[in-house]
Design a protein around this motif. Structure first.
Motif, PDB file in Angstrom:
ATOM      1  N   UNK A 120       0.937  -1.275  -0.073  1.00  0.00           N
ATOM      2  CA  UNK A 120       0.114   0.108  -0.070  1.00  0.00           C
ATOM      3  C   UNK A 120       0.977   1.125  -0.023  1.00  0.00           C
ATOM      4  N   UNK A 176      -0.459   4.341  -0.384  1.00  0.00           N
ATOM      5  CA  UNK A 176      -0.880   5.212  -1.445  1.00  0.00           C
ATOM      6  C   UNK A 176      -0.786   4.421  -2.767  1.00  0.00           C
ATOM      7  N   UNK A 177      -0.878   2.743  -2.786  1.00  0.00           N
ATOM      8  CA  UNK A 177      -1.190   2.189  -3.904  1.00  0.00           C
ATOM      9  C   UNK A 177      -2.328   2.417  -4.429  1.00  0.00           C
ATOM     10  N   UNK A 178      -2.728   2.173  -5.644  1.00  0.00           N
ATOM     11  CA  UNK A 178      -4.206   2.667  -6.218  1.00  0.00           C
ATOM     12  C   UNK A 178      -4.567   1.497  -7.041  1.00  0.00           C
ATOM     13  N   UNK A 233      -6.675  -1.341  -9.125  1.00  0.00           N
ATOM     14  CA  UNK A 233      -7.445  -1.341 -10.636  1.00  0.00           C
ATOM     15  C   UNK A 233      -8.650  -1.577 -10.362  1.00  0.00           C
ATOM     16  N   UNK A 290      -0.552   0.717 -17.410  1.00  0.00           N
ATOM     17  CA  UNK A 290      -0.394   2.270 -17.238  1.00  0.00           C
ATOM     18  C   UNK A 290       0.483   2.560 -18.223  1.00  0.00           C
ATOM     19  N   UNK A 309       3.571   2.002  -9.551  1.00  0.00           N
ATOM     20  CA  UNK A 309       3.555   2.114  -8.099  1.00  0.00           C
ATOM     21  C   UNK A 309       4.126   3.118  -7.543  1.00  0.00           C
ATOM     22  N   UNK A 351      -6.382  -7.317  -8.193  1.00  0.00           N
ATOM     23  CA  UNK A 351      -5.411  -8.258  -9.624  1.00  0.00           C
ATOM     24  C   UNK A 351      -4.026  -8.221  -9.309  1.00  0.00           C
ATOM     25  N   UNK A 352      -3.361  -7.423  -8.698  1.00  0.00           N
ATOM     26  CA  UNK A 352      -1.854  -7.130  -8.449  1.00  0.00           C
ATOM     27  C   UNK A 352      -1.047  -7.885  -7.593  1.00  0.00           C
ATOM     28  N   UNK A 406       5.660  -5.831  -3.167  1.00  0.00           N
ATOM     29  CA  UNK A 406       4.398  -5.627  -2.251  1.00  0.00           C
ATOM     30  C   UNK A 406       4.902  -6.925  -1.350  1.00  0.00           C
TER      31      UNK A 406
END
Lengths: 114, 248, 307
Positions: free
Chosen positions: A1, A3-5, A7, A15, C34, C203-204, C214
């Motif tokens: 995380x 501030x991970x966005x 999908x 992207x 990221x 999904x990631x 991560x």
């Protein structure tokens, strides 16, 4: 995380990573900082600035938070030449040059410390 | 005003030590407030950081001077009481610092002219018999040198940059010039020659012409401000005036 | 050794991948996404807090807030620098943000309505970020990991000042305490949403874990955050706006209610309260500053020619 966005369902995870911005951006500079006397300069990061004067001032603001007694070097990123590990295929491992190590040489005890 | 006029707000006496300290505290307070408005609005990330740092410097000086002024006054007021509970007619800052930010050139014109003045001011006050004032001034002088390097650098970059930036920078300078005479009223007149010299060098390097000096504004140091200060203080003081007497 | 084998070996050895190492295209792209979105988040994050700088109730709080927002700008800068080592340019990344093709953390699409929001953001938003931060210092990509080490060092005061701000309010007048409770009511669920969708819907997660980008799963981080934060809210005397929040002795964790996933995805897709304003603000600053940047470039060119 942090501030991970995520999908969203139905969105592609792809992207874009480049775009035609047209305008001239300020060049990038590498910043080296010596935090105090007695140690060497360390590469600490990079920033964008139009000239070396702004680069130095910005470097002080961003990377030293105006620390007194701190020495700052800035170098245009384009001026940095590098030697990367993959390039070292023919480079002889320094450890193989044992003749450079003091322990290779036997000195009689009578001679004293050396 | 005749001596028969009813007493309104007393006219500040800069010969009085307390008021003198307030004047310089107010200059830095208002400047900090203005510079803070640039945060998240600057042309680049590095410039944004620079604005924040400069604002913090001015705020630090303001706080130190308010605290010292309160000690000198001896009535137990705090830095916040002085900053937040004095109204426009009691503020004794220069007119130049309360002017709106305008565009980047306007801000740099204001900053450069003020920084050059602060250089002389702090050099003088760091010799003060008042050790606290001398100490504050010595630190402020170092910061002012750094600020001036930055602001004069920008005036030069913009003055001698593109045609557009040159026009904007000249216009900005023309607008700010009418607030410069006020900086040198009274004893501060001694700072003027050095200031003129330093500013002259910057204008020359920036290929800018010195504006016409004939029209000058004054009054900030006597509590007669432009219409801008009221709005600035309304925003700054709103929390304290809405919720008086609380801890934050 | 093939480049792929070398890459895998470095990852397996918990060593760092550096900019000139061979890396799978997916690894590079995932990192760019990221890191860039992390950087964008820091920069956009300056706005909700910047909103209260001019109105901070004391000079001390004004100074703290200015310093915090400047730190965030600095963090954005470190992260853009890390992203640039992957072969993208910062101005390109910013342009993609301006065009809406890049995103930033949804939490910053909420408005800061009262002074208490400053405390809540520090306590909850920075708190949530910190839950993940230490983990990212162990990320496999060198420049990102090193950027995170710098960021972590500077973060420590961010959460503390927020919590302390709220403590002062909760110990203050009835109005101040109500202000704090109102802020918590508005920021609690968005803070939980910061941890993203459940891992089963993400999904990631799996590939990012394999590449050691991560290190801990979404659900675990969210649980960690709740467990840490509930006692902090209790200490403040504030009530968390979740009727299903309850300590589960068996699990050794707090049970909590279901997030409104419709709101969550709505905000991610661009329909949050301030999505448009946040980007517009950024675009305006950039466009209005174009002549300044151009002037600086022109001046530097003149100096170089004269030299």
């Amino acid at each position: 995380m942090t501030y991970d966005v995520p999908v969203a369902p139905g969105e592609s995870g792809e992207i874009e990573t480049s775009t035609d911005t047209g305008g001239e951006a300020w060049p990038m500079w590498e910043v080296f900082v010596r935090a105090r006397r007695g140690i060497s300069h360390v590469h600490i990061g990079s920033l964008h600035a139009p000239d070396s004067e702004t680069a130095m001032q910005n470097a002080r603001d961003v990377y030293t938070r105006r620390g007194e007694g701190v020495s700052v070097w800035v170098v245009p990123s384009s001026e940095v030449s590098s030697f990367e590990p993959e390039d070292a295929v023919d480079y002889v491992d320094a450890n193989e040059k044992i003749y450079r190590h003091a322990t290779t040489y036997e000195i009689p005890d009578e001679v004293g410390q050396m | 005003m005749t001596s028969d006029a009813p007493q309104g707000t007393p006219v500040p006496n800069l010969g009085d030590r307390f008021t003198f300290l307030l004047a310089h505290a107010d200059d830095n307070m208002v400047m900090a407030q203005r510079l803070g408005e640039w945060i998240s609005n600057a042309p680049e990330l590095e410039t944004d950081i620079a604005f924040g740092n400069t604002a913090l410097d001015h705020l630090g000086v303001a706080r130190a001077l308010y605290t010292h002024a309160a000690d000198v006054e001896g009535e137990g007021r705090s830095e916040d009481e002085l900053a937040m509970f004095r109204a426009e007619r009691e503020y004794v800052n220069l007119l130049i610092v309360e002017q709106p930010n305008g565009n980047f050139a306007d801000t740099m014109a204001r900053q450069m002219l003020f920084d050059a003045y602060q250089l002389e001011l702090w050099a003088d006050l760091s010799q003060s018999d008042d050790p606290v004032l001398a100490g504050i001034s010595a630190r402020a002088q170092k910061e002012a040198a750094y600020h001036f390097r930055n602001s004069s650098g920008w005036v030069i970059r913009l003055g001698d940059g593109t045609e557009e930036s040159h026009e904007r920078m000249q216009a900005a300078l023309d607008d700010s010039w009418k607030y410069t005479a006020e900086m040198f009223e009274g004893d501060a007149a001694a700072y003027r020659p050095a200031w003129e010299h330093v500013v002259g060098d910057v204008l020359y390097a920036a290929t800018l012409s010195q504006p016409d000096s004939s029209y000058q504004r004054s009054g900030g140091r006597r509590g007669f401000h432009s219409e801008h200060l009221g709005f600035l203080l309304a925003e700054m003081q709103w929390m304290q005036r809405s919720y008086p007497g609380l801890e934050w | 050794m093939t480049p792929e084998e070398r890459f895998d070996a470095i990852i397996a050895a918990e060593d760092k991948i550096e900019p000139t190492d061979w890396m799978p295209d997916g690894y590079r792209k995932t990192l760019i996404r990221q890191i860039a979105q992390h950087a964008h988040s820091e920069v956009i994050g300056m706005q909700p807090e910047g909103n209260w700088i001019s109105r901070a109730p004391t000079l001390h709080r004004k100074a703290i807030l200015m310093a915090k927002v400047q730190d965030e700008a600095g963090h954005g800068l470190y992260l853009y620098s890390a992203a640039e080592t992957l072969g993208v340019r910062r101005d390109e990344l910013q342009e993609l943000l301006h065009q809406g093709k890049h995103k930033y953390s949804s939490i910053f699409n909420y408005p800061t309505l009262t002074w208490a929001d400053m405390g809540t953001i520090g306590w909850l938003v920075d708190g949530a970020a910190i839950t993940n931060q230490v983990m990212l210092t162990r990320c496999s990509y060198g420049p990102y990991a090193r950027g995170m080490v710098r960021i972590c060092k500077e973060e420590s005061f961010h959460q503390r000042q927020g919590y302390e701000l709220l403590l002062r309010l909760c110990e203050g007048s009835k109005e101040q305490k109500a202000m704090a409770q109102d802020a918590l009511n508005r920021w609690w669920w968005p803070s939980l949403m910061m941890f993203g969708p459940p891992d089963v819907d993400s999904t990631h997660t799996e590939q990012s874990m394999i590449w050691k980008i991560k290190r801990v799963a979404n659900d675990d981080l969210r649980q960690q955050f709740v467990d840490m934060t509930v006692p902090q809210a209790d200490y403040l005397g504030l009530e968390i706006p979740d009727p299903e929040l309850v300590w589960n002795e068996e699990r050794g964790h707090y049970d909590f209610g279901e997030i409104d996933w419709e709101e969550f995805w709505g905000v991610v897709k661009g329909n949050g309260p301030m999505n448009r304003e946040r980007v517009a603000h950024k675009v305006k600053a950039w466009e209005e500053g174009a002549w300044v940047r151009e002037a600086a470039t022109a001046h530097a060119a003149k100096k170089n020619r004269a030299a």
